[in-house]
Scaffold this motif. Structure first.
Motif, PDB file in Angstrom:
ATOM      1  N   MET A  20      -2.300  -0.478 -76.452  1.00  0.00           N
ATOM      2  CA  MET A  20      -2.960  -1.883 -76.957  1.00  0.00           C
ATOM      3  C   MET A  20      -3.037  -2.694 -75.611  1.00  0.00           C
ATOM      4  O   MET A  20      -2.853  -2.409 -74.491  1.00  0.00           O
ATOM      5  CB  MET A  20      -1.237  -2.641 -77.303  1.00  0.00           C
ATOM      6  CG  MET A  20      -1.342  -3.988 -77.668  1.00  0.00           C
ATOM      7  SD  MET A  20      -2.101  -3.698 -79.065  1.00  0.00           S
ATOM      8  CE  MET A  20      -1.139  -2.493 -80.614  1.00  0.00           C
ATOM      9  N   THR A  22      -5.610  -6.007 -74.710  1.00  0.00           N
ATOM     10  CA  THR A  22      -5.750  -7.805 -74.621  1.00  0.00           C
ATOM     11  C   THR A  22      -6.799  -8.395 -76.002  1.00  0.00           C
ATOM     12  O   THR A  22      -6.398  -8.619 -76.829  1.00  0.00           O
ATOM     13  CB  THR A  22      -5.854  -8.802 -73.963  1.00  0.00           C
ATOM     14  OG1 THR A  22      -4.447  -8.484 -72.735  1.00  0.00           O
ATOM     15  CG2 THR A  22      -5.698 -10.166 -74.330  1.00  0.00           C
TER      16      THR A  22
ATOM     17  N   THR B 418       4.615  -2.140 -66.473  1.00  0.00           N
ATOM     18  CA  THR B 418       3.436  -2.217 -66.073  1.00  0.00           C
ATOM     19  C   THR B 418       2.334  -1.171 -67.366  1.00  0.00           C
ATOM     20  O   THR B 418       1.626  -1.473 -68.194  1.00  0.00           O
ATOM     21  CB  THR B 418       2.940  -1.280 -64.589  1.00  0.00           C
ATOM     22  OG1 THR B 418       3.500  -1.708 -63.591  1.00  0.00           O
ATOM     23  CG2 THR B 418       1.049  -0.635 -64.976  1.00  0.00           C
ATOM     24  N   SER B 420       3.458  -1.271 -70.672  1.00  0.00           N
ATOM     25  CA  SER B 420       3.437  -1.621 -71.694  1.00  0.00           C
ATOM     26  C   SER B 420       2.812  -3.371 -71.742  1.00  0.00           C
ATOM     27  O   SER B 420       2.882  -3.859 -72.411  1.00  0.00           O
ATOM     28  CB  SER B 420       5.184  -1.992 -72.021  1.00  0.00           C
ATOM     29  OG  SER B 420       5.396  -3.248 -70.858  1.00  0.00           O
ATOM     30  N   CYS B 421       1.786  -3.574 -70.135  1.00  0.00           N
ATOM     31  CA  CYS B 421       1.518  -5.011 -70.149  1.00  0.00           C
ATOM     32  C   CYS B 421       0.341  -4.644 -70.847  1.00  0.00           C
ATOM     33  O   CYS B 421      -1.121  -3.904 -70.759  1.00  0.00           O
ATOM     34  CB  CYS B 421       1.471  -4.882 -69.140  1.00  0.00           C
ATOM     35  SG  CYS B 421       0.060  -6.644 -68.523  1.00  0.00           S
ATOM     36  N   PRO B 422      -0.178  -5.490 -71.954  1.00  0.00           N
ATOM     37  CA  PRO B 422      -1.907  -5.092 -72.192  1.00  0.00           C
ATOM     38  C   PRO B 422      -2.385  -5.688 -71.609  1.00  0.00           C
ATOM     39  O   PRO B 422      -4.151  -5.270 -71.882  1.00  0.00           O
ATOM     40  CB  PRO B 422      -1.127  -5.810 -73.694  1.00  0.00           C
ATOM     41  CG  PRO B 422      -0.550  -6.940 -73.517  1.00  0.00           C
ATOM     42  CD  PRO B 422       0.818  -6.112 -72.661  1.00  0.00           C
ATOM     43  N   SER B 423      -2.144  -6.860 -70.722  1.00  0.00           N
ATOM     44  CA  SER B 423      -3.692  -7.471 -70.486  1.00  0.00           C
ATOM     45  C   SER B 423      -3.818  -6.038 -68.694  1.00  0.00           C
ATOM     46  O   SER B 423      -4.763  -6.628 -67.984  1.00  0.00           O
ATOM     47  CB  SER B 423      -2.988  -8.045 -69.803  1.00  0.00           C
ATOM     48  OG  SER B 423      -3.004  -9.235 -70.033  1.00  0.00           O
TER      49      SER B 423
END
Lengths: 336, 446
Positions: A20, A22, B418, B420-423
Motif C-alpha cells: 500500500m 500513498t 517502515t 507498514s508506511c505507505p509513504s
C-alpha cells in the motif's frame, strides 16, 4: 567480486514492504467517492459536474504552480490535489458560479496546504479551508440551494461573470437542514437516504457515501473510529434533544442523514493528516465533532455545522496527540 | 481487544507480512559439503571478541578450540574443519568492513571425524555448566548472537520459573528452526531438559507460530508423560519471536522497560540454541556448524542446510543453484531484520539464520512521500511507540526530545513501522540514527 555476480544492492532493512502506497490510498478514496459523485451529478445535472471539474482543475493547477519543479511529478503524482478539489466540489452548491468554484479550489490548495509546507504539514482540512473561504466571501451564492432538476439544463448562474449580478433563474429550494432550522419541517428519510433533496453536490446521498466508507474500511484506508464516533455522538446528542422537544429539534436519524454529516464524517474528518494519530485521540476527536455539529446546527446561526465542527477539532489535533500517547510497552507498570 | 489477543495467544500490534515459507518448509535438512577455506571472525557475537589461541601454520582438528573467550560476555571459537591455520588478520565481514579473523584451510584428505566426548551434565554445578556453555561457543542462534551462558548467570535472589523456547520463527522465508523442530525433536527436548534442570525452572514452554502445524504435532508427540513441557501455538504475526513479545504472548506478562526476561522469572532460548546445547552435552561437539535456510526468489534450489561456520556465503548460494540474473540483493538473516550483504565472499557466522536472494519485486523501494499521519506505524509498533513522531523529530534532529518524551531508546528496531508506511519513509533508519547519536552523546557526557 567475480564477473558473474549480479550487481548487489546494499540497503537497510526491513527489506520487505507492504504494497500500500500513498497514491494507492488516494486512488482508493477516488473510487469510494465515485458512486456518490455520479449520483449527485445525476440529480443536479451538467452544471454540477462543471462546478466539480472546475474545483479539481483549480486545485491541480495551484498545486502545479506552487510545487518546486523537480518535485512536481511526485507532488501531483500522489493524487491528493485531485482529491482535495473533488471533496471541495462535493461541498459546494450545484449552481455556484464557476469562477467562485475556481477561487475555492485555488484557496483550498494554496491556503489549505501549500503554505503549511505541502502534503502532510497542514493543520486544517484543505477542502474545508476552501469552503470556509467561499462561505465567508460569497455568503449568498454559497447558501443558494437548487432543487434537483433536469440533467442537461445548466443553470445560468453557473456561467455568471465576476462582479456581475447574475440573474438567479434557478428553482431555489431550502435545504433539508434549512427547512428544519427555520421552519421546523422534516424531510422524508427515504429522500435523504437516496439523495433526492436539495443540498450540495455530494452531501445528498447518504447511502452511497456509506457504501464508499465501507469500501475504504475494507481496504483499511479509513480509521473506522472517526465516522462511528461522530455519528454515534451526534445521534445520541440529538436523541436527547429530540426527547426534550420533538417539535423543535430534529431526530437522530435526520441528524445523521441530513446535510454534510455523512460526507464530513466519512471523507472529511477521516483525512489522516488533520486527525489525531493515536487511537484514544481519535475517539476524542470524533466525539468532539459529533457534539459540535449538533450544537452548531441546533443553537448556532447556521443551519449546517459540519464544516466548522471539523475545522475546530482539526485545530485541537496536535494537542490531543500530545496528551493521548499510548502507554509504551513495559512502561508505567506497577513495579514490585 | 485484549481478550481477543489472549484467546489467540498473541501480543498487541505487529504486522502480517506474507511468510513465503512454502519454498523450504517441507525440505529436509541437508549437509553442505566442506569447502576449502574457512574464515572465523573473532568478534562475531555481541560482547568482547574472542582471543586467538592458535598461530598461522598450526594444524587444527575439527572441533578444536581456536580462540578463547575474551571476557565474560564472550564465547570461544572452534575450528569447523581439520586443517591448517594459514593466517590471522583482517578479513571481509558480511557488512563490507574488515575484521580480525582466523583463516583455516581444510585438509582435503581428512575424514573430518571429530575427536570429542560426551559431557556428563548431571553432575555439573551451575557455575561449571555456565563455563561449559561458554567453552562450547554457544550464542543465541536466532540472529542476535548474544552469548548464551550470560542468560544462565542468574543473580542471587532471582529464580527462573519458566524456560521459554522460541520456535516462533516470525521472519518470512526462514524455516531453519521449523525443520529443526520437526527433525531434531528429541534433541530439542533433551537440551531443554538440561537447561531446565540446571536453572531449576519448573516448566518448559515451547512457543511455535501456528503456520508450523507439523512442528507443533511433532513436539507434542515427543513430549514424554511426566516431562514438565508444553507447546504453545501462537498467532502468525511479526515480530512474534521478539523476546519480550513472545513472553507477552505466552504468559501475558509485560517485561518492564530496561529489564530482562529473568526479572519476570523467564529464560528465553531459541530452538537452534537449545539443540546446540544438546549436541554439545550429548556428543561433545561445540558450535561449529548451524542450520541455515537458503531461499528467496533469486535462488533456483532453495534448501535448509547444515553449514560449517566460516564457509563463504557464495558456496552456500552455489549449492542452492547460484544466483539468478534477477537477483538484486542478498540478505543475511531474515528479510525484516537481516542486513544486506556487501560481499559474497564474507563468511557465514553463528548468527546467520538465513541467506536470502531477493529480486526487484521484494527490494524495490516506493517513492518517498511526505508523512500523511495515517497512523499505520502507530498501530504496527509492538512497543506502542510513536514512529510517525520519531520520523518527524529525527528530520529536525530533535534527538533529545525523541528520548525524553517519546522513549526512543525502547525501540527494538523490528521494522514494523517502515514495513507498514505507505509513504515509503525509512522510519526505522531515522530511529537508528537517533539512537546512535544519543549513545555517542551519552558517552561524551560521561
Amino acid at each position: 567480486m567475480t564477473q558473474r555476480d549480479p550487481k548487489l544492492l546494499i540497503q537497510p532493512g526491513p527489506q520487505l514492504r507492504q504494497q500500500m502506497t500513498t497514491p494507492v490510498v488516494m486512488r482508493d478514496v477516488w473510487y469510494a467517492l465515485a458512486p456518490a459523485t455520479l449520483a449527485g451529478v445525476w440529480f443536479f445535472g451538467m452544471g454540477a459536474l462543471l462546478v466539480l471539474l472546475t474545483c479539481i482543475a483549480a486545485a491541480v493547477l495551484t498545486e502545479w504552480c506552487f510545487s518546486p519543479e523537480e518535485k512536481r511529478r511526485y507532488f501531483l503524482g500522489d493524487g491528493s490535489a485531485i482529491l482535495t478539489g473533488w471533496l471541495l466540489g462535493l461541498t459546494l452548491p450545484p449552481a455556484l458560479p464557476l469562477w467562485m468554484a475556481f477561487i475555492g479550489g485555488a484557496v483550498a490548495i494554496g491556503m489549505g496546504k501549500t503554505i503549511w509546507g505541502g502534503m502532510g504539514g497542514n493543520l486544517f482540512n484543505p477542502a474545508l479551508v476552501g469552503r470556509a473561504f467561499l462561505l465567508a466571501t460569497f455568503p449568498i451564492a454559497m447558501t443558494t440551494w437548487t432543487s434537483p432538476g433536469d440533467f442537461f439544463t445548466i443553470p445560468a448562474s453557473v456561467f455568471a461573470m465576476p462582479l456581475m449580478h447574475g440573474v438567479v433563474d434557478t428553482v431555489t429550494q431550502a435545504s433539508p437542514l434549512g427547512l428544519m432550522k427555520f421552519e421546523h419541517t422534516s424531510t422524508g428519510f427515504i429522500d435523504l437516504l437516496f439523495g433526492n433533496t436539495s443540498g450540495s453536490l455530494g452531501e445528498t446521498s447518504g447511502l452511497l457515501l456509506i457504501l464508499g466508507g465501507l469500501y475504504l474500511w475494507w481496504r483499511r484506508d479509513l480509521d473506522w473510529r472517526i465516522p462511528v464516533g461522530i455519528l454515534a455522538t451526534a445521534m445520541a446528542f440529538s436523541l436527547v434533544l429530540f426527547m426534550m422537544d420533538s417539535g423543535k429539534y430534529p431526530g437522530p436519524i435526520f441528524t445523521a442523514l441530513s446535510g454534510g454529516m455523512m460526507l464530513g464524517a466519512i471523507f472529511m474528518a477521516t483525512d489522516p493528516v488533520t486527525s489525531p494519530l493515536t487511537p484514544r485521540g481519535t475517539w476524542i476527536f470524533a466525539v468532539g465533532i459529533g457534539l459540535l455539529v449538533v450544537l452548531i446546527r441546533v443553537f448556532g446561526g447556521f443551519p449546517e455545522g459540519m464544516m466548522y465542527a471539523i475545522l475546530l477539532m482539526n485545530a485541537t489535533t496536535p494537542l490531543i496527540d500530545r496528551y493521548t500517547q499510548p502507554r509504551v510497552f513495559g512502561r508505567g507498570l506497577d513495579t514490585k | 481487544m485484549n481478550l481477543f489477543r489472549r484467546l489467540s495467544n498473541s501480543f498487541d500490534h505487529g504486522v502480517h507480512p506474507r511468510h513465503h515459507k512454502e519454498q523450504t518448509e517441507h525440505l529436509a535438512i541437508q549437509r553442505l559439503p566442506f569447502g576449502k577455506r574457512f574464515v572465523i571472525p573473532l568478534g562475531q557475537h555481541i560482547g568482547a571478541p574472542a582471543k586467538a589461541i592458535v598461530q598461522a601454520g598450526d594444524t587444527v582438528k575439527r572441533g578444536q578450540m581456536v580462540a578463547e573467550p575474551g571476557g565474560f560476555v564472550s564465547v570461544a571459537l572452534h575450528s569447523p574443519v581439520t586443517g591448517r591455520v594459514t593466517d590471522i588478520g583482517p578479513e571481509r565481514y558480511a557488512d563490507g568492513t574488515f575484521r580480525e579473523a582466523i583463516v583455516i584451510e581444510a585438509d582435503q584428505y581428512d575424514t573430518q571425524q571429530m575427536d570429542v566426548n560426551p559431557i556428563d551434565w548431571e553432575s555439573l554445578s551451575i557455575e561449571d555448566f555456565i563455563n561449559e556453555v561458554q567453552k562450547a561457543g554457544i550464542v543465541g542462534m536466532g540472529g542476535a548472537a548474544f552469548p548464551c551462558h550470560v542468560k544462565y548467570a542468574i543473580p542471587d535472589g532471582q529464580k527462573i520459573r519458566y524456560l521459554l523456547i522460541n520456535g516462533a520463527e516470525c521472519e518470512p522465508y526462514l524455516t531453519n528452526d521449523h525443520r529443526q523442530m520437526v527433525e531434531q525433536t528429541d534433541a530439542l527436548l533433551y537440551g531443554a531438559e538440561i537447561v531446565r534442570q540446571k536453572l531449576g525452572a519448573e516448566e518448559i514452554v515451547i512457543g511455535v507460530e501456528r503456520n508450523k502445524p507439523d512442528a507443533i504435532k511433532a513436539l507434542q508427540d515427543a513430549i514424554k508423560p511426566g516431562q514438565p513441557a508444553r507447546v504453545m501455538p501462537l498467532e502468525v504475526k511479526y515480530p512474534q519471536g521478539a523476546e519480550k513479545m513472545l513472553i507477552k504472548s505466552v504468559f501475558d506478562i509485560e517485561v518492564p522497560a530496561g529489564k530482562l526476561p529473568r526479572d519476570v522469572e523467564v529464560a528465553v532460548n531459541n530452538v537452534g540454541t537449545i539443540i546446540a546445547i544438546a549436541d554439545y552435552f550429548q556428543t561433545g561437539k561445540p558450535l561449529i556448524e548451524r542450520v541455515v535456510t537458503v531461499s528467496g526468489p533469486g535462488v533456483s534450489y532453495p534448501a535448509n542446510l547444515i553449514v560449517p561456520l566460516g564457509t563463504p556465503i557464495r558456496e552456500v548460494l552455489d549449492y542452492a543453484g547460484g544466483l539468478t540474473e534477477e537477483t538484486r540483493q542478498v540478505v543475511l538473516g531474515g528479510p525484516m531484520m537481516g542486513a544486506s550483504i556487501a560481499d559474497l565472499d564474507a563468511p557465514m557466522l553463528k548468527g546467520s539464520s538465513g541467506v536470502l536472494a531477493l529480486t526487484e519485486h521484494e527490494t524495490g523501494r516506493p517513492q518517498e512521500y511526505n508523512c500523511i499521519r495515517c497512523g499505520r506505524c502507530v498501530e504496527a509498533c509492538p512497543y506502542f511507540l510513536n514512529p510517525a513522531r520519531f520520523a518527524r523529530l529525527a528530520k529536525s534532529r530533535m534527538y533529545e526530545e525523541m528520548a525524553e518524551t517519546y522513549n526512543v531508546m525502547d525501540c527494538v528496531e523490528c521494522g514494523c513501522c517502515t514495513y507498514s508506511c505507505p509513504s515509503g519513509i525509512p522510519i526505522v533508519q531515522h530511529i537508528r540514527t537517533a539512537k546512535d547519536h544519543l549513545r555517542s552523546m551519552k558517552g561524551k557526557v560521561k
